[in-house]
Scaffold this motif. Structure first.
Motif, mmCIF file in Angstrom:
data_model
loop_
_atom_site.group_PDB
_atom_site.id
_atom_site.type_symbol
_atom_site.label_atom_id
_atom_site.label_comp_id
_atom_site.label_asym_id
_atom_site.label_seq_id
_atom_site.Cartn_x
_atom_site.Cartn_y
_atom_site.Cartn_z
ATOM 1 N N ILE A 1 0.935 10.222 1.206
ATOM 2 C CA ILE A 1 1.736 9.003 1.246
ATOM 3 C C ILE A 1 1.185 7.997 0.252
ATOM 4 N N ASP A 2 2.077 7.209 -0.278
ATOM 5 C CA ASP A 2 1.734 6.056 -1.110
ATOM 6 C C ASP A 2 2.273 4.832 -0.378
ATOM 7 N N VAL A 3 1.381 3.912 -0.067
ATOM 8 C CA VAL A 3 1.753 2.713 0.674
ATOM 9 C C VAL A 3 1.687 1.517 -0.269
ATOM 10 N N LEU A 4 2.745 0.741 -0.300
ATOM 11 C CA LEU A 4 2.752 -0.508 -1.046
ATOM 12 C C LEU A 4 2.731 -1.641 -0.034
ATOM 13 N N LEU A 5 1.730 -2.503 -0.155
ATOM 14 C CA LEU A 5 1.582 -3.646 0.734
ATOM 15 C C LEU A 5 1.649 -4.939 -0.062
ATOM 16 N N ARG A 6 2.284 -5.941 0.494
ATOM 17 C CA ARG A 6 2.284 -7.258 -0.144
ATOM 18 C C ARG A 6 0.864 -7.817 -0.154
ATOM 19 N N ASP A 7 0.111 -7.614 0.949
ATOM 20 C CA ASP A 7 -1.241 -8.152 1.071
ATOM 21 C C ASP A 7 -2.206 -7.024 1.420
ATOM 22 N N VAL A 8 -3.089 -6.687 0.498
ATOM 23 C CA VAL A 8 -4.027 -5.576 0.686
ATOM 24 C C VAL A 8 -4.935 -5.800 1.904
ATOM 25 N N TRP A 9 -5.094 -7.050 2.333
ATOM 26 C CA TRP A 9 -5.931 -7.332 3.504
ATOM 27 C C TRP A 9 -5.258 -6.889 4.800
ATOM 28 N N ASP A 10 -4.026 -6.408 4.723
ATOM 29 C CA ASP A 10 -3.337 -5.868 5.894
ATOM 30 C C ASP A 10 -3.625 -4.383 6.106
ATOM 31 N N ILE A 11 -4.483 -3.795 5.287
ATOM 32 C CA ILE A 11 -4.812 -2.371 5.433
ATOM 33 C C ILE A 11 -5.302 -2.041 6.844
ATOM 34 N N PRO A 12 -6.193 -2.826 7.471
ATOM 35 C CA PRO A 12 -6.627 -2.475 8.834
ATOM 36 C C PRO A 12 -5.468 -2.412 9.844
ATOM 37 N N VAL A 13 -4.484 -3.280 9.696
ATOM 38 C CA VAL A 13 -3.310 -3.246 10.576
ATOM 39 C C VAL A 13 -2.550 -1.939 10.347
ATOM 40 N N MET A 14 -2.340 -1.590 9.081
ATOM 41 C CA MET A 14 -1.650 -0.354 8.730
ATOM 42 C C MET A 14 -2.396 0.861 9.289
ATOM 43 N N GLU A 15 -3.713 0.860 9.142
ATOM 44 C CA GLU A 15 -4.505 1.997 9.620
ATOM 45 C C GLU A 15 -4.427 2.149 11.134
ATOM 46 N N ALA A 16 -4.373 1.053 11.864
ATOM 47 C CA ALA A 16 -4.243 1.125 13.322
ATOM 48 C C ALA A 16 -2.928 1.805 13.716
ATOM 49 N N VAL A 17 -1.852 1.458 13.011
ATOM 50 C CA VAL A 17 -0.563 2.093 13.278
ATOM 51 C C VAL A 17 -0.623 3.579 12.917
ATOM 52 N N PHE A 18 -1.231 3.903 11.773
ATOM 53 C CA PHE A 18 -1.343 5.305 11.370
ATOM 54 C C PHE A 18 -2.112 6.124 12.403
ATOM 55 N N LYS A 19 -3.157 5.554 12.961
ATOM 56 C CA LYS A 19 -3.932 6.275 13.987
ATOM 57 C C LYS A 19 -3.051 6.617 15.184
ATOM 58 N N ARG A 20 -2.203 5.685 15.598
ATOM 59 C CA ARG A 20 -1.288 5.939 16.721
ATOM 60 C C ARG A 20 -0.231 6.972 16.363
#
Length: 128
Positions: A70-89
């Motif tokens: 996957i390639d993820v585009l985020l407006r704010d790179v500091w949101d990576i931990p939020v994204m990773e939490a969702v990916f874990k679920r």
């Protein structure tokens, strides 16, 4: 809409913006511009993008567990931990290879609109 050329199947073709949402080729399925819950929180948008991805994968009889990159585009790179939490679920240990990029989106919602977009490659293997 679907079109075929030399063993390649393109589905959900968007003529206005010149892209295909789903391209099947050589045992792989390529998904572009998976988004959802635009205008919501980053967590809601990651969930929405994965729901969009899951729905498209379902059209070709695949699931999130078939996603290999996957390639993820985020407006704010500091949101990576939020994204990773969702990916874990959502991926439950069956994580695809990943690249995450910070970008400004050219979207009508501006900073309060689109915050997450995900593109994916899934492996169809013998299912293809």
């Amino acid at each position: 809409m679907e079109n075929r050329a030399a063993g390649i199947v393109r589905s959900n073709v968007n003529e206005d913006y010149a892209y295909s949402e789903i391209v099947e080729a050589g045992g792989f399925v390529f998904l572009s511009f998976c988004v959802g819950n635009v205008g919501g929180t980053v967590e809601q948008q990651v969930e929405g993008a994965l729901n969009d991805m899951s729905g498209r994968l379902g059209q070709v009889k695949l699931t999130l567990q078939d996603v290999v990159k996957i390639d993820v585009l985020l407006r704010d790179v500091w949101d990576i931990p939020v994204m990773e939490a969702v990916f874990k679920r959502r991926f439950q240990g069956m994580y695809p290879a990943r690249k995450t990029i910070s970008t400004e989106f050219a979207h009508h919602g501006g900073p309060d609109g689109l915050k997450v977009q995900i593109d994916a490659i899934a492996y169809a293997g013998a299912k293809a």
